[in-house]
Design an enzyme around this catalytic site. Structure first.
Site, short mmCIF file in Angstrom:
data_model
loop_
_atom_site.label_atom_id
_atom_site.label_comp_id
_atom_site.label_asym_id
_atom_site.label_seq_id
_atom_site.Cartn_x
_atom_site.Cartn_y
_atom_site.Cartn_z
N LYS A 33 0.86 -1.29 -0.20
CA LYS A 33 -0.13 -0.04 0.11
C LYS A 33 0.77 1.28 0.01
CE LYS A 33 -0.23 -0.08 4.98
NZ LYS A 33 -1.30 -0.57 6.20
N TYR A 248 16.57 30.24 2.97
CA TYR A 248 15.52 30.97 3.47
C TYR A 248 15.95 31.37 5.04
CZ TYR A 248 12.52 30.27 -0.30
OH TYR A 248 11.96 30.39 -1.59
C1 LIG Z 1 -0.18 -1.50 6.97
C2 LIG Z 1 -0.86 -2.85 7.48
C3 LIG Z 1 -0.03 -4.13 7.44
C4 LIG Z 1 1.49 -3.98 7.68
O1 LIG Z 1 1.73 -3.50 8.70
P1 LIG Z 1 3.52 -3.52 9.25
O2 LIG Z 1 3.70 -2.85 10.64
O3 LIG Z 1 3.95 -2.27 8.07
O4 LIG Z 1 4.05 -4.71 9.01
C5 LIG Z 1 -0.66 -5.18 7.88
N1 LIG Z 1 -1.79 -5.26 8.15
C6 LIG Z 1 -2.82 -4.35 7.68
C7 LIG Z 1 -4.44 -4.52 7.91
C8 LIG Z 1 -2.30 -3.22 7.40
O5 LIG Z 1 -3.15 -1.89 7.07
#
Ligand SMILES: *Cc1c(COP(=O)(O)O)cnc(C)c1O
Length: 339
Positions: A33, A248
């Site tokens: 994601k 800046y």
């Molecule tokens: C983002 C997410 C993960 C991954 O979590 P990590 O701590 O990055 O391993 C797993 N399950 C769900 C439902 C998530 O939203």
């Protein structure tokens, strides 16, 4: 132009450590994601497939469609498609959503075992499964998420007990309703390395596939390797005389004559807007001089190209955040190069 290097051998190394914990890469959901936590979703999907991953989890349907050719199955965590799509599973985060999911879709039922963010209550399992059957959805998985797998408390254990109850109850109800028992999964990265008795069918790893973990000692300290490094190129060089200021607000003042170059990364590229006030060291002990601009930053250096970071841990500490945020913020417009 600035770019991001993806170290494919480090990625392979991380996937192999994780696979060992859970008993095989075919049990792993690579979590891709948010542009694969800033690494580039297409690039990471392709690498994952080449290493043998069979399943991915993403946030949206759009992301799933982008990488569909690389995986037999993709779970969409927070979005509902307009029509059934083969090979794509839709997460049910709320019992109300069941009626909105296109008929015959593959679904995965999220159960709230203690995080209270989303998912149905354990008490709603029976009703939810009946609705799933009634609507003609295909139940592929039942899953949950830990709220504190990375903390040195008992939280992980009571939540895991709750998930065990979910499994037992789901199996009973499925039998009654005459539907196939689904796959179960609950572990994120922290849980995977915390638990040496993995009992689920699958696990979902995000941060650890990219080389980071969050377990405090004395919990295990897996030797994961960061996959991403951020590189910038020189825009210009000048001599700064003692007493002259750069950038800046003129926040940085040269205490001596020095050679300063400007490099093409700034907060517009997703790097934090460092305010120039406390010392911020980046890779190779270089120091950012003054404020970070939208598209550039100044550094005492003459090299044509410079590594801004190859491990986000230090930056995360400095900015009082987590590595997730440092890497996820990196703009999708930066070119990704796989080595
Ligand atoms: C983002 C997410 C993960 C991954 O979590 P990590 O701590 O990055 O391993 C797993 N399950 C769900 C439902 C998530 O939203």
């Amino acid at each position: 132009m600035s770019y991001i290097k993806i170290d494919s051998s480090n990625f392979k190394h991380n996937l192999s450590l994780i696979s060992k914990q859970i008993g095989g890469i075919e049990k792993l959901f690579v979590v891709l994601k948010d542009n694969a936590y800033g690494h580039g979703i297409i690039q990471m999907a392709k690498l994952s497939k080449d290493i043998g991953a069979k399943q991915a989890a993403v946030k949206t349907v759009k992301e799933a469609l982008e990488i569909k050719e690389y995986f037999p199955y993709i779970l969409v965590l927070s979005d509902i498609p307009k029509e059934k799509i083969d090979g794509i599973g839709v997460a049910i985060n709320d019992i109300e959503n069941i009626s909105k999911i296109p008929k015959k879709s593959l679904v995965e039922l999220k159960v709230d075992t203690g995080m209270h963010r989303n998912g149905i209550l354990i008490e709603e399992l029976s009703d939810a499964l009946k609705l799933i059957k009634k609507r003609g959805l295909q139940l592929r998985g039942v899953y949950s998420h830990f709220r504190s797998a990375d903390e040195l408390t008992s939280e992980f254990f009571w939540q895991r007990e709750n998930f065990k109850k979910v499994k037992t109850k789901t199996k009973e109800i499925c039998k009654k309703l005459n539907i196939d028992v689904p796959y179960f999964h609950s572990h994120n990265s922290a849980a995977i390395f915390r638990n040496n008795n993995f009992e689920d069918d699958f696990a979902r790893s995000g941060i650890s596939i990219y080389g980071y973990h969050y377990l405090p000692s004395p919990l295990p300290n897996p030797p994961l390797k960061p996959v991403l490094s951020l590189w910038a190129q020189k825009l210009s060089t000048r001599e700064l005389k003692k007493g002259q200021r750069v950038g800046y607000g003129g926040v940085f003042e040269a205490k001596r004559d020095m050679i300063v170059s400007t490099y093409d990364i700034g907060y517009g590229d997703g790097f934090f807007r460092y305010d120039g006030l406390r010392d911020l060291k980046i890779a190779n002990n270089k120091k950012i001089l003054g404020r970070v601009s939208m598209d550039s930053m100044s550094i005492e250096c003459e090299d044509d190209e410079i590594c801004i970071f190859d491990d986000a841990t230090y930056l995360a500490k400095y900015f009082n955040t987590i590595t997730y945020e440092i890497i996820t913020n990196l703009s999708p417009h930066i070119k990704r190069i796989i080595i």
